[in-house]
Scaffold this motif. Structure first.
Motif, PDB file in Angstrom:
ATOM      1  N   SER A 143       0.832  -1.197   0.000  1.00  0.00           N
ATOM      2  CA  SER A 143       0.000   0.000   0.000  1.00  0.00           C
ATOM      3  C   SER A 143       0.873   1.255   0.000  1.00  0.00           C
ATOM      4  CB  SER A 143      -0.897  -0.003   1.242  1.00  0.00           C
ATOM      5  OG  SER A 143      -1.421   1.278   1.488  1.00  0.00           O
ATOM      6  N   LEU A 144       0.661   2.126  -0.985  1.00  0.00           N
ATOM      7  CA  LEU A 144       1.377   3.398  -1.012  1.00  0.00           C
ATOM      8  C   LEU A 144       1.014   4.231   0.211  1.00  0.00           C
ATOM      9  CD1 LEU A 144       1.078   4.454  -4.777  1.00  0.00           C
ATOM     10  CD2 LEU A 144       2.909   3.157  -3.659  1.00  0.00           C
ATOM     11  N   GLU A 145      -0.219   4.114   0.655  1.00  0.00           N
ATOM     12  CA  GLU A 145      -0.666   4.848   1.840  1.00  0.00           C
ATOM     13  C   GLU A 145       0.097   4.405   3.081  1.00  0.00           C
ATOM     14  OE1 GLU A 145      -4.871   6.006   4.091  1.00  0.00           O
ATOM     15  OE2 GLU A 145      -4.841   4.479   2.520  1.00  0.00           O
ATOM     16  N   SER A 146       0.331   3.096   3.181  1.00  0.00           N
ATOM     17  CA  SER A 146       1.077   2.568   4.322  1.00  0.00           C
ATOM     18  C   SER A 146       2.525   3.040   4.307  1.00  0.00           C
ATOM     19  CB  SER A 146       1.018   1.037   4.311  1.00  0.00           C
ATOM     20  OG  SER A 146       1.696   0.506   5.428  1.00  0.00           O
ATOM     21  N   LEU A 147       3.172   2.968   3.134  1.00  0.00           N
ATOM     22  CA  LEU A 147       4.553   3.435   3.002  1.00  0.00           C
ATOM     23  C   LEU A 147       4.673   4.913   3.350  1.00  0.00           C
ATOM     24  CD1 LEU A 147       5.855   1.806  -0.299  1.00  0.00           C
ATOM     25  CD2 LEU A 147       6.866   1.542   1.960  1.00  0.00           C
ATOM     26  N   ALA A 148       3.820   5.722   2.746  1.00  0.00           N
ATOM     27  CA  ALA A 148       3.880   7.163   2.971  1.00  0.00           C
ATOM     28  C   ALA A 148       3.579   7.507   4.428  1.00  0.00           C
ATOM     29  CB  ALA A 148       2.895   7.872   2.046  1.00  0.00           C
ATOM     30  N   GLY A 149       2.646   6.784   5.018  1.00  0.00           N
ATOM     31  CA  GLY A 149       2.279   7.044   6.408  1.00  0.00           C
ATOM     32  C   GLY A 149       3.408   6.732   7.369  1.00  0.00           C
ATOM     33  N   MET A 150       4.073   5.593   7.180  1.00  0.00           N
ATOM     34  CA  MET A 150       5.203   5.250   8.042  1.00  0.00           C
ATOM     35  C   MET A 150       6.326   6.260   7.886  1.00  0.00           C
ATOM     36  SD  MET A 150       4.464   2.583   9.916  1.00  0.00           S
ATOM     37  CE  MET A 150       6.016   1.869  10.460  1.00  0.00           C
ATOM     38  N   ALA A 151       6.598   6.680   6.647  1.00  0.00           N
ATOM     39  CA  ALA A 151       7.659   7.659   6.400  1.00  0.00           C
ATOM     40  C   ALA A 151       7.340   8.999   7.054  1.00  0.00           C
ATOM     41  CB  ALA A 151       7.864   7.841   4.904  1.00  0.00           C
ATOM     42  N   ARG A 152       6.095   9.374   7.043  1.00  0.00           N
ATOM     43  CA  ARG A 152       5.684  10.664   7.600  1.00  0.00           C
ATOM     44  C   ARG A 152       5.641  10.634   9.128  1.00  0.00           C
ATOM     45  NH1 ARG A 152       1.397  10.710   5.138  1.00  0.00           N
ATOM     46  NH2 ARG A 152      -0.047  10.034   6.762  1.00  0.00           N
ATOM     47  N   GLN A 153       5.078   9.579   9.674  1.00  0.00           N
ATOM     48  CA  GLN A 153       4.897   9.501  11.124  1.00  0.00           C
ATOM     49  C   GLN A 153       6.195   9.167  11.863  1.00  0.00           C
ATOM     50  OE1 GLN A 153       2.127  10.216  12.675  1.00  0.00           O
ATOM     51  NE2 GLN A 153       0.338   9.696  11.434  1.00  0.00           N
ATOM     52  N   LEU A 154       7.051   8.344  11.227  1.00  0.00           N
ATOM     53  CA  LEU A 154       8.290   7.887  11.866  1.00  0.00           C
ATOM     54  C   LEU A 154       9.463   8.111  10.908  1.00  0.00           C
ATOM     55  CD1 LEU A 154       6.827   4.527  13.223  1.00  0.00           C
ATOM     56  CD2 LEU A 154       7.252   6.595  14.573  1.00  0.00           C
ATOM     57  N   PRO A 155       9.872   9.360  10.702  1.00  0.00           N
ATOM     58  CA  PRO A 155      10.837   9.679   9.646  1.00  0.00           C
ATOM     59  C   PRO A 155      12.239   9.111   9.850  1.00  0.00           C
ATOM     60  CG  PRO A 155      10.382  11.607  11.015  1.00  0.00           C
ATOM     61  CD  PRO A 155       9.374  10.571  11.393  1.00  0.00           C
ATOM     62  N   CYS A 156      12.616   8.771  11.087  1.00  0.00           N
ATOM     63  CA  CYS A 156      13.945   8.209  11.338  1.00  0.00           C
ATOM     64  C   CYS A 156      13.955   6.682  11.352  1.00  0.00           C
ATOM     65  CB  CYS A 156      14.509   8.747  12.651  1.00  0.00           C
ATOM     66  SG  CYS A 156      14.863  10.513  12.600  1.00  0.00           S
ATOM     67  N   VAL A 157      12.804   6.074  11.141  1.00  0.00           N
ATOM     68  CA  VAL A 157      12.723   4.615  11.007  1.00  0.00           C
ATOM     69  C   VAL A 157      12.986   4.254   9.547  1.00  0.00           C
ATOM     70  CG1 VAL A 157      11.143   2.641  11.066  1.00  0.00           C
ATOM     71  CG2 VAL A 157      11.176   4.274  12.967  1.00  0.00           C
ATOM     72  N   ASP A 158      13.968   3.383   9.318  1.00  0.00           N
ATOM     73  CA  ASP A 158      14.294   2.965   7.955  1.00  0.00           C
ATOM     74  C   ASP A 158      13.160   2.146   7.362  1.00  0.00           C
ATOM     75  OD1 ASP A 158      16.711   4.146   8.450  1.00  0.00           O
ATOM     76  OD2 ASP A 158      17.832   2.273   8.606  1.00  0.00           O
ATOM     77  N   ILE A 159      12.943   2.319   6.076  1.00  0.00           N
ATOM     78  CA  ILE A 159      11.947   1.523   5.360  1.00  0.00           C
ATOM     79  C   ILE A 159      12.667   0.493   4.500  1.00  0.00           C
ATOM     80  CG2 ILE A 159      10.247   1.587   3.478  1.00  0.00           C
ATOM     81  CD1 ILE A 159       9.111   4.088   4.703  1.00  0.00           C
ATOM     82  N   VAL A 160      12.292  -0.762   4.664  1.00  0.00           N
ATOM     83  CA  VAL A 160      12.906  -1.866   3.927  1.00  0.00           C
ATOM     84  C   VAL A 160      11.826  -2.534   3.089  1.00  0.00           C
ATOM     85  CG1 VAL A 160      14.221  -4.013   4.096  1.00  0.00           C
ATOM     86  CG2 VAL A 160      14.565  -2.194   5.791  1.00  0.00           C
ATOM     87  N   ILE A 161      12.078  -2.626   1.782  1.00  0.00           N
ATOM     88  CA  ILE A 161      11.110  -3.197   0.847  1.00  0.00           C
ATOM     89  C   ILE A 161      11.739  -4.399   0.160  1.00  0.00           C
ATOM     90  CG2 ILE A 161       9.766  -2.783  -1.257  1.00  0.00           C
ATOM     91  CD1 ILE A 161       9.827   0.220  -0.540  1.00  0.00           C
TER      92      ILE A 161
END
Length: 211
Positions: A143-161
């Motif tokens: 979900s693009l919404e899920s990715l964008a939401g995690m990036a916005r809410q927790l900006p210092c948490v790395d995203i791994v895909i």
């Protein structure tokens, strides 16, 4: 649809541990050690063990590596399949930690970012929290919404895909509509990306986004 689990899952788990958890956890350990949690969010957690590949799953691999690196992990695992969560909760590496530093959630991860921010805010500022948010669905539907939401809410948490280029091409070539890699990267909105060369016939690639 499940692609190439036997041929690439073990390598995928090794990549998550070595390239994602290890680097970020060591940075966190130098700055904070055990003063703040190192957050682990597994948005497609599964059962904790992959029978086809005969290897441990991402929740257990991430938890072990975070501890090895000298941080205090706080892990939240999400799955839409209740049977997977039941198996994970019974795993010997998990069961005694439930409700302490490991928490399981049943449901769709599309809006979980709001809940994640509330969870983190109970311990520290969400905008400063460090950790990993893993997106690893079998069919590369994220979900693009899920990715964008995690990036916005927790900006210092790395995203791994974890992304299968072949699977997306096949589905979309047959009239499907899975978001392509550019759309995922734009939604994740990270400044720097570490991208592993695709492996196997399904062209699985691990992408790690950091600020």
């Amino acid at each position: 649809m499940s692609q190439g689990q036997g041929e690439s899952t073990a390598l995928k788990v090794q990549g998550i541990v070595a390239a994602a958890v290890s680097i970020s956890a060591k940075i966190h350990a130098k700055k904070f050690a055990h003063r703040y949690p190192f957050w682990l969010f597994d948005l497609f957690c599964g059962s904790g063990y992959n029978d086809k590949a005969d290897c441990i799953g991402s929740p257990i691999a991430m938890l072990r590596e975070a501890e090895r690196c000298g941080v205090s992990p706080r892990m939240h695992c999400l799955a839409i399949d209740p049977s997977a969560l039941a198996r994970l909760s019974a795993n010997e590496a998990i069961r005694d930690r439930l409700g302490k530093d490991v928490f399981l959630h049943h449901g769709d991860n599309r809006l979980f970012h709001a809940q994640a921010a509330v969870i983190v805010s109970g311990s520290e500022l969400a905008q400063k929290a460090m950790g990993i948010a893993l997106f690893d669905p079998n069919d590369s539907r994220i979900s693009l919404e899920s990715l964008a939401g995690m990036a916005r809410q927790l900006p210092c948490v790395d995203i791994v895909i974890n992304y299968s280029g072949s699977a997306v091409k096949r589905v979309n070539g047959a009239g499907g509509d899975i978001d392509d890699l550019n759309e995922l990267l734009q939604a994740a909105n990270k400044r720097y990306w570490l991208i592993r060369r695709p492996i196997g016939k399904w062209q699985w690639s691990l992408l790690i986004g950091r600020n």
